[in-house]
Scaffold this motif. Sequence first.
Motif, short mmCIF file in Angstrom:
data_model
loop_
_atom_site.label_atom_id
_atom_site.label_comp_id
_atom_site.label_asym_id
_atom_site.label_seq_id
_atom_site.Cartn_x
_atom_site.Cartn_y
_atom_site.Cartn_z
N ASP A 100 44.32 55.99 8.05
CA ASP A 100 45.11 55.73 9.25
C ASP A 100 45.24 54.22 9.45
N TRP A 154 43.72 45.69 17.25
CA TRP A 154 43.76 46.29 18.59
C TRP A 154 42.40 46.26 19.27
N HIS A 201 47.75 55.66 20.15
CA HIS A 201 47.65 56.41 18.90
C HIS A 201 48.29 57.80 19.08
N ARG A 258 42.23 46.43 12.58
CA ARG A 258 41.45 46.45 13.82
C ARG A 258 41.92 45.41 14.83
N LEU A 312 39.94 55.07 19.56
CA LEU A 312 41.29 54.86 19.06
C LEU A 312 42.08 54.03 20.07
N PRO A 313 43.12 53.35 19.61
CA PRO A 313 43.99 52.67 20.58
C PRO A 313 44.69 53.71 21.45
N TYR A 317 45.50 52.45 12.00
CA TYR A 317 44.68 51.93 13.10
C TYR A 317 43.24 51.72 12.66
#
Length: 129
Positions: A5, A13, A73, A11, A69-70, A7
Amino acid sequence: MIHSDPYYQDRSWVTPGAKVAEYSNGYNASVTLTNIARLTKTQIVLANGRRYNRESLRLVGNYYGSELLPAEHHSVLDVLAQSAFRDLAQRVWSMDKNFRGNREAALANIRRVEELAAKARRQIEGEIA
């Protein structure tokens, strides 16, 4: 989450103040939205006091538990959308189960359902805005 993924790989975020989600997947997936309060050398400390490992993005002391997670997402947005829809369905069901009204009451309930559906739509379309 799958480690391929984007995300997980990027990193950028993970910064103080960023809006994030504590994501628990499975049959009853859930999310808790919060912000990153601060970063330590090995941990991400959230505004709600919970701590996540910076490397694994997992809850400290519980590798199989929540994952960070952000907030934007796709998995987070999907869970929030499911929640909004289930809430709408529950409200409509509760209106129906005790309905014993006439035509005017039925039309009033339909208007209320339309309002609730519009609210759920706005919530789903702009969940993280």
